[in-house]
Design a protein around this motif. Structure first.
Motif, PDB file in Angstrom:
ATOM      1  N   GLU A 106       0.719  -1.614  -0.346  1.00 53.18           N
ATOM      2  CA  GLU A 106       0.068  -0.366  -0.010  1.00 53.18           C
ATOM      3  C   GLU A 106       0.993   1.252   0.016  1.00 53.18           C
ATOM      4  OE1 GLU A 106      -2.242   2.909  -0.419  1.00 53.18           O
ATOM      5  OE2 GLU A 106      -3.251   0.939  -0.334  1.00 53.18           O
ATOM      6  N   LYS A 107       0.680   2.470  -0.578  1.00 57.31           N
ATOM      7  CA  LYS A 107       1.633   3.493  -1.194  1.00 57.31           C
ATOM      8  C   LYS A 107       1.369   4.283  -0.142  1.00 57.31           C
ATOM      9  CE  LYS A 107       1.758   2.880  -6.366  1.00 57.31           C
ATOM     10  NZ  LYS A 107       1.623   3.599  -7.331  1.00 57.31           N
ATOM     11  N   SER A 108       0.744   4.581   0.686  1.00 61.83           N
ATOM     12  CA  SER A 108      -0.259   5.839   1.440  1.00 61.83           C
ATOM     13  C   SER A 108       1.405   4.653   2.832  1.00 61.83           C
ATOM     14  CB  SER A 108      -1.245   5.613   1.987  1.00 61.83           C
ATOM     15  OG  SER A 108      -1.578   4.499   2.352  1.00 61.83           O
ATOM     16  N   PHE A 109       1.584   3.577   3.032  1.00 60.01           N
ATOM     17  CA  PHE A 109       2.159   3.555   4.265  1.00 60.01           C
ATOM     18  C   PHE A 109       3.476   4.460   3.982  1.00 60.01           C
ATOM     19  CE2 PHE A 109      -1.319  -0.107   5.256  1.00 60.01           C
ATOM     20  CZ  PHE A 109      -1.612   1.076   5.890  1.00 60.01           C
ATOM     21  N   SER A 110       3.944   4.118   3.134  1.00 61.67           N
ATOM     22  CA  SER A 110       5.259   5.033   2.166  1.00 61.67           C
ATOM     23  C   SER A 110       5.694   5.960   2.884  1.00 61.67           C
ATOM     24  CB  SER A 110       6.139   4.439   0.864  1.00 61.67           C
ATOM     25  OG  SER A 110       4.960   5.534   0.514  1.00 61.67           O
ATOM     26  N   ASN A 111       6.436   6.755   2.968  1.00 63.03           N
ATOM     27  CA  ASN A 111       7.412   8.228   3.846  1.00 63.03           C
ATOM     28  C   ASN A 111       6.418   8.777   2.545  1.00 63.03           C
ATOM     29  OD1 ASN A 111       8.276   7.253   5.859  1.00 63.03           O
ATOM     30  ND2 ASN A 111      10.426   7.170   4.859  1.00 63.03           N
ATOM     31  N   LYS A 112       6.882   8.826   1.337  1.00 62.83           N
ATOM     32  CA  LYS A 112       6.249   9.984   0.568  1.00 62.83           C
ATOM     33  C   LYS A 112       4.972   9.750  -0.700  1.00 62.83           C
ATOM     34  CE  LYS A 112      10.850  10.999  -0.917  1.00 62.83           C
ATOM     35  NZ  LYS A 112      11.806  11.228  -2.361  1.00 62.83           N
ATOM     36  N   SER A 170       8.671  -1.922  11.805  1.00 63.38           N
ATOM     37  CA  SER A 170       8.052  -0.006  11.766  1.00 63.38           C
ATOM     38  C   SER A 170       6.843  -0.287  12.009  1.00 63.38           C
ATOM     39  CB  SER A 170       9.158   0.690  10.555  1.00 63.38           C
ATOM     40  OG  SER A 170       8.339   1.447  10.435  1.00 63.38           O
ATOM     41  N   LEU A 171       6.238  -0.464  10.878  1.00 65.89           N
ATOM     42  CA  LEU A 171       4.444  -0.243  11.180  1.00 65.89           C
ATOM     43  C   LEU A 171       4.153  -1.561  12.174  1.00 65.89           C
ATOM     44  CD1 LEU A 171       4.915  -2.463   7.574  1.00 65.89           C
ATOM     45  CD2 LEU A 171       3.478  -0.692   8.044  1.00 65.89           C
ATOM     46  N   ASN A 172       4.373  -2.814  13.060  1.00 67.21           N
ATOM     47  CA  ASN A 172       4.060  -2.723  13.644  1.00 67.21           C
ATOM     48  C   ASN A 172       3.986  -2.098  15.053  1.00 67.21           C
ATOM     49  OD1 ASN A 172       3.220  -5.083  15.807  1.00 67.21           O
ATOM     50  ND2 ASN A 172       5.640  -5.067  16.824  1.00 67.21           N
ATOM     51  N   GLN A 173       5.035  -1.150  14.870  1.00 66.79           N
ATOM     52  CA  GLN A 173       5.078  -0.320  15.849  1.00 66.79           C
ATOM     53  C   GLN A 173       4.366   1.151  15.744  1.00 66.79           C
ATOM     54  OE1 GLN A 173       9.214   1.248  15.441  1.00 66.79           O
ATOM     55  NE2 GLN A 173       9.833   0.170  17.500  1.00 66.79           N
ATOM     56  N   ASP A 174       3.957   1.437  14.758  1.00 66.91           N
ATOM     57  CA  ASP A 174       3.101   2.542  13.978  1.00 66.91           C
ATOM     58  C   ASP A 174       1.471   2.117  14.286  1.00 66.91           C
ATOM     59  OD1 ASP A 174       4.949   4.299  13.062  1.00 66.91           O
ATOM     60  OD2 ASP A 174       4.902   3.052  11.101  1.00 66.91           O
ATOM     61  N   LEU A 175       1.462   0.705  14.748  1.00 66.51           N
ATOM     62  CA  LEU A 175      -0.354  -0.119  14.929  1.00 66.51           C
ATOM     63  C   LEU A 175      -0.370   0.127  16.192  1.00 66.51           C
ATOM     64  CD1 LEU A 175      -0.085  -2.563  12.228  1.00 66.51           C
ATOM     65  CD2 LEU A 175      -1.674  -1.217  11.724  1.00 66.51           C
ATOM     66  N   THR A 176       0.867  -0.360  16.480  1.00 68.75           N
ATOM     67  CA  THR A 176       0.551  -0.846  18.198  1.00 68.75           C
ATOM     68  C   THR A 176       0.383   0.661  18.889  1.00 68.75           C
ATOM     69  OG1 THR A 176       2.450  -2.364  18.251  1.00 68.75           O
ATOM     70  CG2 THR A 176       1.978  -0.805  20.367  1.00 68.75           C
TER      71      THR A 176
END
Length: 186
Positions: A106-112, A170-176
């Protein structure tokens, strides 16, 4: 865990290669010393010259082997290759939990927001691990089912796995963090 396995195998090969280089260096020094002594002891000029040249070439050859050693290889198999899925970007996911797969694509999860995380990881690998180009043999080795690895290839594999692991953590931390935020709102 998989990155550590590749690191351990690489460290094992590094140790073997280091011992080999030490033996070659010691052999080169001993032959150089024996050549020097032999040329001083031998009195005939042509024999002395031949011994000096032969010993010097042998010493140089042993020294050259330590400059760019190919080193030992280790068979390292990985039927379940998480790197392959990122590299080849198949339409059907067979290696990751569906939720993780969706987030990686999913593009929206990347920085840009212009490329997927999977594409970003692959681009980093191409740029930093392969200096912009990967040869077919290395691609088959790293993204296939395995084969005979040199120490450098194992280090590359471990680095790539660690980068992938870092992205997923990093994705896991964002979700947490998101879950904690939502829980505070209740």
């Amino acid at each position: 865990m998989r990155g550590e396995r590749a690191d351990m195998a690489a460290a094992y090969l590094d140790g073997i290669n280091s011992k080999r280089n030490t033996r070659l260096t010691v052999g080169s020094v001993i032959i150089g010393a024996l050549t020097t002594v032999a040329t001083a002891v031998i009195t005939k000029n042509s024999v002395q010259t031949a011994v000096g040249i032969g010993g010097g070439l042998t010493s140089a050859g042993l020294g050259a082997l330590t400059i760019n050693p190919k080193g030992k290889q280790l068979e390292f198999e990985h039927d379940h290759n998480l790197l392959r899925t990122i590299w080849s970007e198949p339409k059907t996911n067979t290696d990751y939990p569906e939720f993780v797969w969706s987030m990686l694509h999913e593009k929206s999860f990347s920085n840009k927001g212009d490329v997927t995380l999977s594409q970003s990881i692959k681009n980093r690998w191409i740029q930093f691990e392969f200096d912009g180009h990967i040869d077919q043999d290395q691609e088959t080795l790293l993204f296939g089912k395995g084969g005979y690895y040199r120490s450098d290839d194992l280090h590359t594999r471990a680095t790539m796995i660690n980068q992938l692991q870092s992205t997923i953590r990093s994705l896991n931390q964002d979700l947490t963090s998101l879950i904690a935020f939502i829980a505070q709102m209740d």
